[in-house]
Enzyme design. Structure first.
Site, short mmCIF file in Angstrom:
data_model
loop_
_atom_site.label_atom_id
_atom_site.label_comp_id
_atom_site.label_asym_id
_atom_site.label_seq_id
_atom_site.Cartn_x
_atom_site.Cartn_y
_atom_site.Cartn_z
N HIS A 160 -19.74 36.06 -69.80
CA HIS A 160 -20.36 37.35 -69.51
C HIS A 160 -21.77 37.32 -70.11
O HIS A 160 -21.96 36.76 -71.20
CB HIS A 160 -19.61 38.52 -70.18
CG HIS A 160 -18.40 38.99 -69.44
ND1 HIS A 160 -17.24 39.34 -70.10
CD2 HIS A 160 -18.18 39.21 -68.12
CE1 HIS A 160 -16.35 39.75 -69.20
NE2 HIS A 160 -16.88 39.67 -67.99
N CYS A 256 -18.74 43.97 -76.48
CA CYS A 256 -17.66 44.06 -75.48
C CYS A 256 -16.73 45.23 -75.75
O CYS A 256 -16.09 45.74 -74.84
CB CYS A 256 -16.78 42.82 -75.49
SG CYS A 256 -17.60 41.27 -75.36
N1 ARG Z 1 -10.49 38.64 -72.57
C1 ARG Z 1 -11.54 39.36 -71.92
C2 ARG Z 1 -11.95 38.64 -70.64
O1 ARG Z 1 -11.90 37.45 -70.61
C3 ARG Z 1 -12.72 39.51 -72.85
C4 ARG Z 1 -13.81 40.35 -72.28
C5 ARG Z 1 -15.02 40.42 -73.16
N2 ARG Z 1 -15.95 41.36 -72.63
C6 ARG Z 1 -17.28 41.20 -72.55
N3 ARG Z 1 -17.99 42.20 -72.13
N4 ARG Z 1 -17.86 40.06 -72.81
O2 ARG Z 1 -12.29 39.25 -69.65
#
Ligand code: ARG
Length: 266
Positions: A160, A256
């Site tokens: 992300h 996040c």
């Molecule tokens: N386990 C989640 C995923 O893989 C973590 C999300 C983290 N969120 C972020 N905005 N980076 O989607």
């Protein structure tokens, strides 16, 4: 923010989750999340979404939507494990007074995890390639009505945009160059003057140092090296470290775990 009551690692959709199934400690989860909430409450009003059993990643509210003024463009998640979250986020946002927009199902977009407002220019930075699709760009342009700068992500650990890129007040920027394709790195380095940006090390990036919540001159994050903290202090920022190791097992940290609801600067 969303209560971490039902948070855990129950499937693997990013490299951080590998080997971590059922590996989080509930006590630590609760205390780390509560400390983050206490810190953020000193600088912002924090609204709460209740957790939902069976949706262990709902706690990562950054992925709910991109918010602009009183409107929310809700996410269209890549992996089936997270797709049921959209409905809950949409209901919560509607109840909180936001007008909710959705994308066609085949246009993948993971909200404020991949779409970050610049804090100086009328510009939205959009990360694609690993979770969100490039196809979401025209929808974002239409939704916000400002320029969208796409950035292609290429390292699965930094899936992300908010794991490797953090626009700060007054146009400063933290970014981990290794997460981007050559073209995208050039785009960043052309747009943001050298003195305004910090190329974060792999070590800092691995500690989720770019996954920071910036409120005014406060920068809240899991951990930052001495060099990075010095760079930020020299530019008037205060670094607030708070351990978020349990959430890093799922591939997320401070940024996040929160979604900014008052984005309407442009
Ligand atoms: N386990 C989640 C995923 O893989 C973590 C999300 C983290 N969120 C972020 N905005 N980076 O989607």
């Amino acid at each position: 923010m969303c209560s971490p009551q039902y948070f855990g690692v129950e499937y693997v959709i990013n490299p951080w989750m590998n080997g971590q199934i059922h590996g989080t400690n509930y006590q630590l989860v609760t205390s780390q999340w509560s400390t983050l909430q206490t810190i953020l409450k000193q600088y912002a009003d924090v609204s709460l979404l209740p957790g939902i059993q069976g949706l262990p990643d709902l706690v990562f509210t950054a992925n709910a939507a991109i918010i602009y003024r009183q409107t929310a463009l809700v996410s269209s998640f890549r992996y089936p494990q997270r797709q049921p979250e959209t409905q809950h986020f949409a209901e919560w946002l509607t109840a909180d007074g936001f007008k909710v927009h959705t994308l066609p199902r085949d246009v993948l977009f993971e909200g404020a995890g991949d779409a970050l407002f610049d804090r100086k220019e009328p510009l939205l930075w959009f990360g694609y390639g690993l979770r969100s699709d490039a196809a979401a760009k025209p929808y974002l342009e239409k939704f916000i009505g400002t320029e969208v700068q796409p950035l292609e992500l290429c390292d699965p650990c930094f899936y992300h945009l908010d794991t490797c890129f953090c626009p700060l007040e007054d146009g400063y920027l933290l970014y981990y160059p290794g997460a981007f394709t050559k073209e995208s790195r050039t785009a960043i380095e052309t747009r943001v003057p050298a003195g305004q940006r910090l190329a974060v090390s792999r070590e800092d990036a691995g500690q989720f140092a770019c996954n920071a919540v910036n409120i005014g001159k406060q920068v809240v994050l899991n951990q930052s090296s001495r060099e990075m903290t010095r760079w930020l202090s020299e530019r008037g920022f205060t670094v607030i470290e708070t351990p978020l190791t349990e959430f890093m097992k799922s591939g997320g940290a401070a940024k996040c775990l929160s979604l900014r609801l008052d984005e309407h600067r442009f």
